[in-house]
Enzyme design. Structure first.
Site, PDB file in Angstrom:
ATOM      1  N   SER A   1      -9.272   2.811   2.488  1.00  0.00           N
ATOM      2  CA  SER A   1      -8.176   3.377   1.730  1.00  0.00           C
ATOM      3  C   SER A   1      -7.265   2.336   1.099  1.00  0.00           C
ATOM      4  CB  SER A   1      -7.349   4.293   2.638  1.00  0.00           C
ATOM      5  OG  SER A   1      -6.771   3.580   3.715  1.00  0.00           O
TER       6      SER A   1
ATOM      7  N   LYS B   1       0.837  -1.193   0.000  1.00  0.00           N
ATOM      8  CA  LYS B   1       0.000   0.000   0.000  1.00  0.00           C
ATOM      9  C   LYS B   1       0.877   1.251   0.000  1.00  0.00           C
ATOM     10  CE  LYS B   1      -3.891   1.980   2.624  1.00  0.00           C
ATOM     11  NZ  LYS B   1      -4.810   1.756   3.773  1.00  0.00           N
TER      12      LYS B   1
ATOM     13  N   SER C   1     -10.581   0.715   6.458  1.00  0.00           N
ATOM     14  CA  SER C   1      -9.796   0.720   5.221  1.00  0.00           C
ATOM     15  C   SER C   1      -9.319  -0.634   4.739  1.00  0.00           C
ATOM     16  CB  SER C   1      -8.592   1.647   5.381  1.00  0.00           C
ATOM     17  OG  SER C   1      -9.011   2.983   5.483  1.00  0.00           O
TER      18      SER C   1
END
Length: 493
Positions: free
Chosen positions: A178, A103, A202
């Site tokens: 996210s 990520k 997320s």
């Protein structure tokens, strides 16, 4: 480091120099667990696994924009070393030869890490986070970074550096966030495993929107090192995959204590490598179809309620339950704003014009907080933990929808209304996730079904304090009983 265009061109060529056929390789449909098994049997090489996934990235990623930085040359050299090691009978670890992208909120040594912000668009760290080190030391091959909203704010993956990531089940919809790029890359077979993080949902939200598995682990299960807010238990790091078994495999590598993390859980990650199979008969489940009095889109509620009979067929005892989550909303918003100020306040005065409005709002709110307001939030959180802890003495698990809505339009920044109820802020539509965050209990998102329009809906399973293992086992049992099809969106195949 080569350019992204060069890397994608390289991905179209196999190790023998021949162009790959214009179809997804079978390798990309296999689970991470099965890929490791085949590489250990030497049925397939690490280079072949890498090339198959790079080819899938070349095919699909331009349409979804999930992987935003690619380091194919570096990954190929690592894969060759993995194969050389395997030829000597030496395997690199539990994740030997598996390609992974991290990520873009996670620092990676020698690989650009932007946090989705123009402030850091050219930032190349000279270190890895602990989680990245553990993943690489377990034999995984880093191939790049996955997209995320700016500083992880909000659950819609878009930013001014790389743009939006699209939902592979419907390109006109959001993938959530996210950890949106991670979820999309998994759903499309571009990666077998992906890491993520979760404060307000997320890991769980994009997993639900994309029909993959995302696990919000107990705070301290996966130490966050380095960290400027090491004492907070709102944000966690955790695994994502297409199956619960793969999530457990991944967790066995990234979990475990570290002396630099004050919240570390002193239990080795290796225990998550044990078989997940067990009989769930007799487990007591709090069925929360009207969770917290929140509004839920009727399509989400319909998919969720249809799963009840499956748990009962597994031998579980389900009871309607409506635990008291009063105070969760107010406390979360105060503590979240405090966290944004702590993390980003120092750069705010210089870079305010380069930050999106919602990030600015959070930092400004955090700067205005008073001691009494923070104390009140902590008191509300403490009382919530005690109330829900009491509920969980009666039940083994609490079940509720992951999200309050299905995936919404990609051009819409956030949900403003659910079933006629107006949302008061840009995160109010995520309360079914962040209320659970406030309990610090482990929670997993598992694919449950689809709306009539074909949009995925996830089931959220919440366990007792620190019972990450129990959550994985019942999630695995449900996954086996559900046998959801299709497994991949049409765009992937």
């Amino acid at each position: 480091m080569i350019t992204r265009r060069e890397a994608l061109a390289m991905a179209a060529v196999t190790a023998s120099g021949q162009e790959t056929p214009p179809k997804p390789p079978e390798i990309c449909s296999l689970t991470a667990t099965e890929l490791v098994r085949r590489m250990r049997r030497k049925d397939v090489s690490a280079v072949e696994v890498l090339d198959a996934h790079l080819h899938q990235i070349e095919r699909v990623n331009p349409r979804v924009n999930a992987i935003v930085t690619l380091v194919a040359d570096r990954a190929r050299e690592q894969s060759k070393r993995a194969d050389d090691s395997a030829a000597r009978g030496e395997f690199l670890g539990p994740l030997h030869g598996l390609p992974i992208a991290h990520k873009d909120l996670v620092e990676t040594k020698g690989i650009r890490t932007t946090f989705g912000s123009p402030i850091f668009k050219d930032y190349v760290p000279d270190f890895n986070t602990l989680m990245v080190d553990r993943i690489q030391n377990a034999g995984a091959i880093t191939i790049g970074k996955t997209n995320t909203p700016e500083f992880g704010a909000g659950s819609q993956t878009f930013n001014p550096v790389f743009g939006s990531t699209k939902n592979p089940w419907d390109l006109s919809k959001t993938c959530g966030g996210s950890s949106g790029g991670a979820a999309v890359a998994l759903a499309c077979g571009m990666l077998p495993l992906a890491d993520g993080s979760d404060t307000g949902g997320s890991l769980r939200n994009p997993a639900s929107f994309c029909s993959v598995v995302g696990f919000r682990t107990s705070p301290g299960r996966v130490p966050r090192v380095p960290s400027g807010d090491a004492w907070t238990n709102l944000p966690v790091s955790g695994p994502m995959a297409r199956t619960v078994e793969d999530v457990a495999l991944f967790l066995s590598v990234i979990a475990g204590p570290d002396p630099r993390s004050p919240l570390s859980i002193h239990e080795p990650g290796s225990r998550f490598a044990d078989p997940l199979d067990h009989n769930p008969k007799g487990l007591r489940i709090a069925w929360c179809s009207h969770f917290g009095g929140l509004p839920f889109d009727r399509r989400v509620r319909d998919v969720f309620n249809a799963q009840r009979k499956k748990f009962e067929a597994m031998g579980c005892v389900t009871e309607d339950a409506e635990p008291d989550f009063s105070g969760a909303d107010e406390a979360f918003k105060v503590l979240r704003a405090l966290g944004y100020y702590q993390q980003h306040g120092a750069k705010f005065s210089q870079h305010r014009a380069q930050m999106k409005s919602t990030v600015v709002q959070e930092i400004e709110l955090g700067a205005r907080l008073t001691g009494p307001e923070i104390a009140d939030a902590e008191t509300k959180r403490s009382r919530l933990f005690a109330r829900i802890g009491q509920v969980m003495t009666k039940y083994d698990f609490m079940l509720l929808p992951v999200t309050q809505v299905p995936a919404f339009d990609i051009d819409q920044e956030y949900v403003k209304e659910i079933e006629g109820v107006r949302m008061g802020s840009y995160i109010d539509w995520m309360r079914s996730c962040y209320y659970i965050t406030m309990t610090t209990l482990p929670a997993i998102s598992v694919p449950a079904g689809f709306t009539p329009e074909g949009l995925p809906v996830g089931l959220q399973i919440v366990g007792r304090h620190h019972d990450d293992w129990g959550v994985l086992r019942i999630a695995h049992a449900f996954e086996q009983a559900n046998a959801l099809e299709p497994r991949f969106p049409p765009i992937a195949g």
